[in-house]
Enzyme design. Sequence first.
Site, mmCIF file in Angstrom:
data_model
loop_
_atom_site.group_PDB
_atom_site.id
_atom_site.type_symbol
_atom_site.label_atom_id
_atom_site.label_comp_id
_atom_site.label_asym_id
_atom_site.label_seq_id
_atom_site.Cartn_x
_atom_site.Cartn_y
_atom_site.Cartn_z
ATOM 1 N N ARG A 1 -7.690 -40.172 19.237
ATOM 2 C CA ARG A 1 -7.733 -39.412 19.946
ATOM 3 C C ARG A 1 -7.724 -37.651 19.301
ATOM 4 O O ARG A 1 -8.138 -36.897 19.286
ATOM 5 C CB ARG A 1 -7.181 -39.347 20.993
ATOM 6 C CG ARG A 1 -7.456 -38.258 22.043
ATOM 7 C CD ARG A 1 -6.713 -38.812 23.870
ATOM 8 N NE ARG A 1 -5.191 -38.447 23.407
ATOM 9 C CZ ARG A 1 -4.545 -39.436 23.574
ATOM 10 N NH1 ARG A 1 -4.495 -40.577 23.542
ATOM 11 N NH2 ARG A 1 -3.317 -39.099 23.789
ATOM 12 N N CYS B 1 0.419 -29.265 -7.855
ATOM 13 C CA CYS B 1 0.317 -27.765 -8.596
ATOM 14 C C CYS B 1 1.944 -28.028 -8.112
ATOM 15 O O CYS B 1 2.582 -28.480 -7.933
ATOM 16 C CB CYS B 1 -0.642 -26.565 -7.423
ATOM 17 S SG CYS B 1 -0.125 -26.602 -5.702
ATOM 18 N N GLY C 1 2.990 -27.317 -4.850
ATOM 19 C CA GLY C 1 2.001 -28.607 -4.226
ATOM 20 C C GLY C 1 1.340 -27.296 -2.906
ATOM 21 O O GLY C 1 0.044 -28.327 -2.246
HETATM 22 C C1 RB5 Z 1 0.918 -21.957 -10.282
HETATM 23 O O1 RB5 Z 1 1.529 -21.303 -11.068
HETATM 24 C C2 RB5 Z 1 1.290 -21.888 -9.644
HETATM 25 O O2 RB5 Z 1 1.168 -20.427 -8.508
HETATM 26 C C3 RB5 Z 1 0.696 -23.487 -8.657
HETATM 27 O O3 RB5 Z 1 0.696 -23.656 -9.911
HETATM 28 C C4 RB5 Z 1 1.455 -23.727 -6.916
HETATM 29 O O4 RB5 Z 1 2.534 -23.953 -7.010
HETATM 30 C C5 RB5 Z 1 0.073 -22.694 -6.440
HETATM 31 O O5 RB5 Z 1 0.432 -23.265 -5.517
#
Ligand code: RB5
Length: 150
Positions: free
Chosen positions: A137, A66, A69
């Site tokens: 573990r 995203c 991330g």
């Molecule tokens: C979207 O704008 C953004 O919030 C999403 O891609 C991500 O970075 C969220 O954690």
Amino acid sequence: MRVGLATDHGGFELKEELVAQLKAAGHEVVDFGAHELNQGDDYPDYVTPLAHAVVAGEVERGIAICGSGVGASVCANKIEGVHACLIHDHFSAKQGVEDDHMNILCMGGRTVGPCVAWDLVETFLNAEYSQEPRHLRRLAKVALLDSRKV
Ligand code: RB5
């Protein structure tokens, strides 16, 4: 290797690049979307199906992207059996698999460039879980949290 990828708009360009690079490197790619750039889309709609596919064994490893991330990793880890982590460095891309059985690599499309991302992906895919007793573990203790027994 059969690899699944998922992203929202924040990682769309990076995902497209990685799909092409993975295919060129001989991997089988399952693209969970987004399939077009839509600034209003939501990462759970793509990351959740990827996470289920990893746990079901439909893909061997997952890559979830995203913008940062962060959302991708938070979302993926809600699915029992997923070991997802936001990774920015080579060492963790390798050790995360070897020690912690990371099965989904999370990256930020707005925080890593394409060359670093490809290095992280290659490192992640080339690493294997060590299955050393101390790691088994530790992960058994983590698994108890999934089942809410602790
Ligand atoms: C979207 O704008 C953004 O919030 C999403 O891609 C991500 O970075 C969220 O954690």
